[in-house]
Design a protein around this motif. Structure first.
Motif, PDB file in Angstrom:
ATOM      1  N   ALA A   1      -6.952   9.684 -13.795  1.00 21.38           N
ATOM      2  CA  ALA A   1      -6.241  10.961 -13.802  1.00 21.38           C
ATOM      3  C   ALA A   1      -5.673  11.272 -12.424  1.00 21.38           C
ATOM      4  O   ALA A   1      -4.539  11.758 -12.294  1.00 21.38           O
ATOM      5  N   LEU A   2      -6.441  10.989 -11.387  1.00 19.95           N
ATOM      6  CA  LEU A   2      -5.957  11.235 -10.030  1.00 19.95           C
ATOM      7  C   LEU A   2      -4.762  10.355  -9.701  1.00 19.95           C
ATOM      8  O   LEU A   2      -3.764  10.823  -9.133  1.00 19.95           O
ATOM      9  N   ALA A   3      -4.828   9.069 -10.052  1.00 19.18           N
ATOM     10  CA  ALA A   3      -3.718   8.168  -9.752  1.00 19.18           C
ATOM     11  C   ALA A   3      -2.444   8.611 -10.462  1.00 19.18           C
ATOM     12  O   ALA A   3      -1.346   8.563  -9.886  1.00 19.18           O
ATOM     13  N   ASN A   4      -2.571   9.049 -11.710  1.00 23.59           N
ATOM     14  CA  ASN A   4      -1.409   9.577 -12.424  1.00 23.59           C
ATOM     15  C   ASN A   4      -0.868  10.823 -11.732  1.00 23.59           C
ATOM     16  O   ASN A   4       0.340  10.988 -11.546  1.00 23.59           O
TER      17      ASN A   4
ATOM     18  N   MET B   1       1.521   7.665  -8.458  1.00 21.69           N
ATOM     19  CA  MET B   1       1.438   6.297  -7.956  1.00 21.69           C
ATOM     20  C   MET B   1       2.124   5.358  -8.942  1.00 21.69           C
ATOM     21  O   MET B   1       1.806   5.341 -10.118  1.00 21.69           O
ATOM     22  N   ASP B   2       3.054   4.557  -8.437  1.00 18.65           N
ATOM     23  CA  ASP B   2       3.742   3.580  -9.279  1.00 18.65           C
ATOM     24  C   ASP B   2       3.120   2.195  -9.178  1.00 18.65           C
ATOM     25  O   ASP B   2       3.120   1.438 -10.140  1.00 18.65           O
ATOM     26  N   PHE B   3       2.637   1.854  -7.995  1.00 18.25           N
ATOM     27  CA  PHE B   3       2.133   0.503  -7.757  1.00 18.25           C
ATOM     28  C   PHE B   3       0.989   0.589  -6.767  1.00 18.25           C
ATOM     29  O   PHE B   3       1.096   1.245  -5.726  1.00 18.25           O
ATOM     30  N   VAL B   4      -0.128  -0.062  -7.085  1.00 20.88           N
ATOM     31  CA  VAL B   4      -1.250  -0.100  -6.159  1.00 20.88           C
ATOM     32  C   VAL B   4      -1.856  -1.497  -6.219  1.00 20.88           C
ATOM     33  O   VAL B   4      -2.040  -2.070  -7.292  1.00 20.88           O
ATOM     34  N   SER B   5      -2.135  -2.061  -5.044  1.00 23.52           N
ATOM     35  CA  SER B   5      -2.706  -3.394  -4.977  1.00 23.52           C
ATOM     36  C   SER B   5      -4.153  -3.307  -4.522  1.00 23.52           C
ATOM     37  O   SER B   5      -4.475  -2.590  -3.576  1.00 23.52           O
ATOM     38  N   THR B   6      -5.013  -4.007  -5.203  1.00 25.75           N
ATOM     39  CA  THR B   6      -6.406  -4.123  -4.803  1.00 25.75           C
ATOM     40  C   THR B   6      -6.543  -5.316  -3.854  1.00 25.75           C
ATOM     41  O   THR B   6      -5.555  -5.927  -3.457  1.00 25.75           O
ATOM     42  N   THR B   7      -7.757  -5.672  -3.474  1.00 21.49           N
ATOM     43  CA  THR B   7      -8.009  -6.848  -2.634  1.00 21.49           C
ATOM     44  C   THR B   7      -9.081  -7.679  -3.322  1.00 21.49           C
ATOM     45  O   THR B   7     -10.173  -7.171  -3.582  1.00 21.49           O
ATOM     46  N   ASP B   8      -8.776  -8.949  -3.618  1.00 15.73           N
ATOM     47  CA  ASP B   8      -9.607  -9.685  -4.571  1.00 15.73           C
ATOM     48  C   ASP B   8      -9.936 -11.100  -4.123  1.00 15.73           C
ATOM     49  O   ASP B   8      -9.150 -11.772  -3.455  1.00 15.73           O
ATOM     50  N   ASP B   9     -11.117 -11.541  -4.544  1.00 16.90           N
ATOM     51  CA  ASP B   9     -11.569 -12.900  -4.291  1.00 16.90           C
ATOM     52  C   ASP B   9     -10.750 -13.864  -5.158  1.00 16.90           C
ATOM     53  O   ASP B   9     -10.510 -13.591  -6.336  1.00 16.90           O
ATOM     54  N   PRO B  10     -10.319 -14.988  -4.600  1.00 10.72           N
ATOM     55  CA  PRO B  10      -9.532 -15.951  -5.385  1.00 10.72           C
ATOM     56  C   PRO B  10     -10.201 -16.457  -6.651  1.00 10.72           C
ATOM     57  O   PRO B  10      -9.518 -16.968  -7.545  1.00 10.72           O
ATOM     58  N   VAL B  11     -11.527 -16.341  -6.780  1.00 10.86           N
ATOM     59  CA  VAL B  11     -12.185 -16.815  -7.993  1.00 10.86           C
ATOM     60  C   VAL B  11     -12.292 -15.728  -9.065  1.00 10.86           C
ATOM     61  O   VAL B  11     -12.800 -15.990 -10.155  1.00 10.86           O
TER      62      VAL B  11
ATOM     63  N   LYS C   1      -0.260   5.315 -15.470  1.00  8.41           N
ATOM     64  CA  LYS C   1       1.069   5.100 -14.901  1.00  8.41           C
ATOM     65  C   LYS C   1       1.161   3.936 -13.920  1.00  8.41           C
ATOM     66  O   LYS C   1       2.071   3.111 -14.014  1.00  8.41           O
ATOM     67  N   PRO C   2       0.278   3.823 -12.922  1.00  9.68           N
ATOM     68  CA  PRO C   2       0.476   2.778 -11.917  1.00  9.68           C
ATOM     69  C   PRO C   2       0.241   1.379 -12.467  1.00  9.68           C
ATOM     70  O   PRO C   2      -0.585   1.182 -13.366  1.00  9.68           O
ATOM     71  N   PHE C   3       0.949   0.418 -11.912  1.00 10.05           N
ATOM     72  CA  PHE C   3       0.587  -0.973 -12.130  1.00 10.05           C
ATOM     73  C   PHE C   3      -0.415  -1.345 -11.056  1.00 10.05           C
ATOM     74  O   PHE C   3      -0.165  -1.144  -9.862  1.00 10.05           O
ATOM     75  N   VAL C   4      -1.584  -1.868 -11.454  1.00 11.05           N
ATOM     76  CA  VAL C   4      -2.634  -2.252 -10.511  1.00 11.05           C
ATOM     77  C   VAL C   4      -2.591  -3.764 -10.343  1.00 11.05           C
ATOM     78  O   VAL C   4      -2.962  -4.514 -11.244  1.00 11.05           O
ATOM     79  N   ALA C   5      -2.112  -4.198  -9.187  1.00  9.38           N
ATOM     80  CA  ALA C   5      -1.929  -5.628  -8.928  1.00  9.38           C
ATOM     81  C   ALA C   5      -3.099  -6.189  -8.140  1.00  9.38           C
ATOM     82  O   ALA C   5      -3.608  -5.537  -7.226  1.00  9.38           O
TER      83      ALA C   5
ATOM     84  N   VAL D   1      10.279  -5.809   0.384  1.00  8.78           N
ATOM     85  CA  VAL D   1       9.475  -6.687   1.228  1.00  8.78           C
ATOM     86  C   VAL D   1       8.363  -7.348   0.426  1.00  8.78           C
ATOM     87  O   VAL D   1       8.101  -8.540   0.570  1.00  8.78           O
ATOM     88  N   PHE D   2       7.705  -6.567  -0.441  1.00 16.05           N
ATOM     89  CA  PHE D   2       6.569  -7.100  -1.198  1.00 16.05           C
ATOM     90  C   PHE D   2       6.969  -7.605  -2.586  1.00 16.05           C
ATOM     91  O   PHE D   2       6.107  -7.891  -3.414  1.00 16.05           O
ATOM     92  N   LYS D   3       8.254  -7.698  -2.811  1.00  9.11           N
ATOM     93  CA  LYS D   3       8.793  -8.302  -4.038  1.00  9.11           C
ATOM     94  C   LYS D   3       8.207  -7.615  -5.286  1.00  9.11           C
ATOM     95  O   LYS D   3       7.795  -8.277  -6.260  1.00  9.11           O
ATOM     96  N   ILE D   4       8.190  -6.302  -5.246  1.00  7.79           N
ATOM     97  CA  ILE D   4       7.681  -5.517  -6.364  1.00  7.79           C
ATOM     98  C   ILE D   4       8.854  -5.230  -7.289  1.00  7.79           C
ATOM     99  O   ILE D   4       9.779  -4.508  -6.932  1.00  7.79           O
ATOM    100  N   GLY D   5       8.816  -5.821  -8.474  1.00 12.67           N
ATOM    101  CA  GLY D   5       9.926  -5.685  -9.392  1.00 12.67           C
ATOM    102  C   GLY D   5       9.564  -4.954 -10.656  1.00 12.67           C
ATOM    103  O   GLY D   5       8.445  -4.487 -10.847  1.00 12.67           O
ATOM    104  N   GLN D   6      10.498  -4.870 -11.549  1.00 11.84           N
ATOM    105  CA  GLN D   6      10.301  -4.153 -12.802  1.00 11.84           C
ATOM    106  C   GLN D   6       9.239  -4.818 -13.688  1.00 11.84           C
ATOM    107  O   GLN D   6       8.670  -4.177 -14.552  1.00 11.84           O
ATOM    108  N   ALA D   7       8.956  -6.084 -13.414  1.00 11.48           N
ATOM    109  CA  ALA D   7       7.919  -6.754 -14.202  1.00 11.48           C
ATOM    110  C   ALA D   7       6.577  -6.085 -13.991  1.00 11.48           C
ATOM    111  O   ALA D   7       5.742  -6.012 -14.899  1.00 11.48           O
ATOM    112  N   GLN D   8       6.340  -5.590 -12.758  1.00 11.18           N
ATOM    113  CA  GLN D   8       5.095  -4.874 -12.497  1.00 11.18           C
ATOM    114  C   GLN D   8       5.210  -3.406 -12.883  1.00 11.18           C
ATOM    115  O   GLN D   8       4.317  -2.837 -13.510  1.00 11.18           O
ATOM    116  N   LEU D   9       6.284  -2.759 -12.436  1.00 14.05           N
ATOM    117  CA  LEU D   9       6.400  -1.317 -12.644  1.00 14.05           C
ATOM    118  C   LEU D   9       6.803  -0.975 -14.067  1.00 14.05           C
ATOM    119  O   LEU D   9       6.583   0.093 -14.522  1.00 14.05           O
TER     120      LEU D   9
END
Length: 480
Positions: free
Chosen positions: A160-163, A167-177, A193-197, A472-480
């Protein structure tokens, strides 16, 4: 009843961080008004995806504002407050302990004067929770109780807060596995609403001097479905996992090492040093050389998969040995070190820097390199972008110095756009609003000096807030 200030003037000045008066203030107001309500693009942050997957409700105000935010806990620790009193590393933190921690924040509130943490907190109280009472030792308990009651409501869950924050796009930080199933779950919700990448963070897999490196390599291979115990297998495992992340919406790989050395080894030497490291027999010098080669490999792989490469170097991580032993990593005891980019990146940029489809974003906490190294590099290489102020220099004064240091040499098109780098969700709109105000103020100075027109100024602030981070971060309509 939400608290109200007794003073006639608002707790938050509508002109905060804008010029003091006259034409610069009027111009900055118009520029800020044109972007203040635009969507939030957050390409780099540390909100755990679990918070969104569970639609987390924060247990109490301390759980929201203090315990997960090492920007806050480090200041309190510097005042002699134990991290355990703030809930850091505590599994069974009672309601009373949580309230006491919030009272400690109030007790030491004067220590936050002039800091961005104070700015973000006060902004959140007013704009997120509608609490206009001045925070401090006398009011902390009352404000805690008001917040505690509000946090039970559905409108204060993480989704609810993110909506609400637009926020349109938010990236987390993740382990490659990571299997990224939680990202898929969150992004499948049509009401969110946001895309969480996800973001590919391979640091520990690129550090062959670590005692646990062989175990990490095996885990990487298992996640990629390949034997990664040789250099060739390891490289293929990295390739597969990077593509896996990209297929799940990732736009970047993120790297934080002690330095940015990027020299390549011969294939024969790379295979030999890799085998030695996997067997647990590699000295510090060879481990550093192999790490530089593996880091360079990440740039080479980016030529294939297109992931943006972001770097956050030269931080002494987990500096305090006792705190690390008692509480673990990421508790606020990171310490900046002198950074060097020009020679360290020469091999990487000579090989890949002229590929304009490759995006390399360099962040620093060492302000001395902005005009001496980063801006000239960005002013020449089409692949190179200058990251926004981060960690210790994520503050109004440093952001203003950043613009002055890099724009004259590289221009606005070579900046990264703002990143909030936070795990404190309520500070996200506060941080982005702060940046929009400072951007408006800087651009207003160019307008008032008659170096650009007002129409250009309006285009620039919009470009910096939305267009540039997407580009710069190549954020396109595929994510949003």
């Amino acid at each position: 009843m939400k608290g109200k200030a007794d003073k006639s003037e608002p707790v938050l000045s509508p002109d905060r961080l804008l010029p003091a008066e006259g034409l610069p203030l009027r111009v900055a107001r118009e520029l800020y008004e044109s972007v203040k309500d635009l969507p939030i693009i957050s390409p780099h942050g540390h909100i755990p995806v679990e918070w969104f997957a569970q639609d987390k409700h924060f247990a109490n105000p301390t759980d929201l504002f203090i315990t997960p935010d090492h920007y806050v806990t480090r200041v309190l620790h510097a005042q002699g407050v134990s991290l355990s009193e703030l809930g850091v590393g505590q599994r069974d933190f009672t309601d009373k302990q949580a309230r006491d921690a919030f009272l400690l924040l109030g007790q030491h509130w004067f220590a936050f004067a002039g800091t961005p943490m104070r700015y973000w907190f006060e902004d959140s109280l007013v704009r997120v929770f509608g609490i206009e009472e001045t925070f401090g030792p006398e009011t902390a308990g009352k404000i805690y109780d008001e917040l505690n009651e509000m946090l039970k409501a559905p409108e204060f869950s993480t989704r609810a807060l993110a909506n609400r924050f637009n926020m349109d796009f938010v990236s987390t930080t993740d382990d490659p596995v990571s299997d990224l199933k939680l990202h898929d779950k969150v992004n499948a919700d049509p009401g969110f609403k946001p895309f969480v990448a996800p973001a590919f963070r391979p640091d520990k897999y690129l550090e062959p001097g670590r005692a646990d490196w062989p175990q990490s390599v095996r885990a990487l291979g298992e996640s990629a479905g390949i034997d990664a115990s040789t250099y060739v297998g390891f490289t293929e495992a990295m390739r597969r996992r990077r593509w896996y992340f990209k297929d799940h919406g990732a736009v970047l790989s993120d790297h934080s090492h002690a330095d940015l050395r990027s020299g390549r080894l011969s294939d024969k030497e790379a295979r030999l040093l890799f085998a030695n490291a996997y067997a647990g027999h590699i000295d510090a010098d060879d481990a550093a050389r192999l790490r530089a080669h593996l880091f360079n490999d990440q740039a080479r792989l980016a030529q294939e998969d297109g992931l943006v490469m972001t770097v956050h170097p030269s931080i002494a991580r987990n500096y305090d040995a006792a705190s690390y032993a008692n509480y673990g990593a990421d508790i606020g005891d990171d310490i900046p070190q002198r950074a060097e980019f020009v020679e360290a990146l020469r091999p990487l940029l000579n090989e890949y820097g002229n590929n304009r489809d490759f995006h390399f974003v360099a962040f620093t906490t060492d302000e001395t390199v902005y005009s001496r190294e980063l801006a000239p590099l960005a002013g020449f290489y089409p692949s190179f972008y200058i990251g926004a102020p981060w960690w210790f220099i994520d503050s109004p004064d440093a952001i203003s110095r950043y613009f002055s240091a890099v724009v004259p040499y590289a221009g606005f098109t070579k900046l990264s756009g703002f990143i909030d780098d936070t795990r404190a969700i309520c500070s996200i709109p506060s941080r982005h609003d702060m940046n929009r105000r400072i951007t408006a103020s800087y651009v207003a100075s160019l307008v008032c000096d008659r170096r650009i027109s007002m129409d250009e100024g309006l285009s620039i602030v919009r470009y910096e807030v939305v267009t540039q981070p997407k580009r710069v971060f190549k954020i396109g309509q595929a994510q949003l």
